[in-house]
Design an enzyme around this catalytic site. Structure first.
Site, PDB file in Angstrom:
ATOM      1  N   PRO A   1       7.254  50.695  -4.245  1.00  0.00           N
ATOM      2  CG  PRO A   1       6.539  52.381  -2.845  1.00  0.00           C
ATOM      3  CD  PRO A   1       6.873  50.954  -2.870  1.00  0.00           C
ATOM      4  CD  GLU A   2      13.310  49.864  -7.166  1.00  0.00           C
ATOM      5  OE1 GLU A   2      14.185  50.548  -7.709  1.00  0.00           O
ATOM      6  OE2 GLU A   2      13.416  48.642  -7.012  1.00  0.00           O
TER       7      GLU A   2
END
Length: 270
Positions: free
Chosen positions: A2-3
């Site tokens: 996840p960014e």
DNA sequence: ATGTGACCCTGGATGC
DNA sequence: TGCATCCAGGGTCACA
């Protein structure tokens, strides 16, 4: 994984599916992730309506009536809706049951976090010192210029510093610098104002494109299949060491900066 | 204040 | 096949 884009897509899916609905029941299976999961969290959450799903940086803030559930996905976390009755797998640490909708938290590496904030979430130590949101009007070349004054670190680790600007992770830092034509090793304070006026739009563009691509698979995320799609398969430099630069054909370089991998083109980024 | 490295944890890829 | 090693999209913390 996840960014910021994936967190935003996740937030959006949660908002569409269960905002305004009551959380009937929570099942917490992991006593500890990055931090201890509050022992009474399941009881605390039960029966509360979800008012709004928000995001600050890579933190999800689920605003319930009377408090806030803070969720961080760490490096390997994800939230998916699963069909009721779906058996939990090894790393499925939490279920949040909203009627027929079951939101399941999975995190093999356990770098994620589940916390309950009774007070103002913006005053919580994990949130209070965060830098500006990159997709707001306030994130300007001038802001970045001031923030980088006196910083000798490379521009790449600098833009990943969440105290300056949030949500620019290892992938999109490399991608944005490629887009702006800036060598990631340049000292942060040594990047000219003119080049920062290229970098800021590049960061916004890169993040927005990733959100849009994730957004196109939002229906999958909201459905039972759980596939969030492959919106990050089109990297220009990230994880492409030795492969030809998409602009000039010279081989993409891989280096280490602050224990993280950086990818860039020697010829296109100066 | 800033910069650097260790560390949290699990799993997959690679090499011997 | 087994084992050791390294690497991974996050962030915090101690220390120079």
């Amino acid at each position: 994984m996840p960014e910021l884009p994936e967190v935003e897509v996740t937030r959006c899916g949660i908002a569409l599916q269960v905002e305004g609905r009551r959380l009937n029941r929570a099942v917490l299976r992991a006593p500890t992730l990055r931090y201890p999961v509050p022992p009474g969290l399941a009881r605390t959450l039960a029966g509360r309506p979800l008012v709004e799903a928000k995001r600050r940086g890579k933190y999800l803030l689920l605003d319930f009536d009377g408090g806030h559930l803070l969720i961080h996905l760490g490096m390997s976390g994800s939230l998916r809706f699963v069909a009721p009755g779906t058996l939990p797998q090894k790393h499925d640490h939490a279920d949040f049951v909203f009627g027929e909708q079951v939101l399941r938290f999975t995190d093999p590496r356990r770098f994620g976090a589940l916390l309950w904030l009774a007070g103002d979430p913006l005053e919580h130590p994990l949130i209070a010192r965060l830098g500006i949101e990159p997709l707001t009007r306030g994130f300007t070349p001038g802001y970045l210029h001031r923030a980088l004054q006196g910083r000798s670190v490379g521009i790449k680790p600098a833009i990943m510093d969440g105290g300056l600007v949030v949500g620019v992770g290892n992938i999109y830092a490399s991608e944005s610098l490629f887009d702006a034509g800036i060598d990631p090793r340049t000292s942060a304070s040594g990047v000219s104002a003119a080049r920062l006026s290229l970098l800021v739009p590049a960061i916004k563009k890169t993040l927005r494109a990733a959100i849009r691509a994730g957004g196109s698979t939002l229906r999958d995320f909201c459905g039972t299949d759980g596939g969030m799609g492959d919106f990050q398969t089109r990297h220009q430099v990230y994880d492409r060491a030795g492969e030809p630069c998409v602009k000039c054909g010279s081989p993409i370089q891989a280096i280490r900066q602050g224990q993280r991998s950086t990818y860039f083109c020697l010829r296109c980024q100066r």
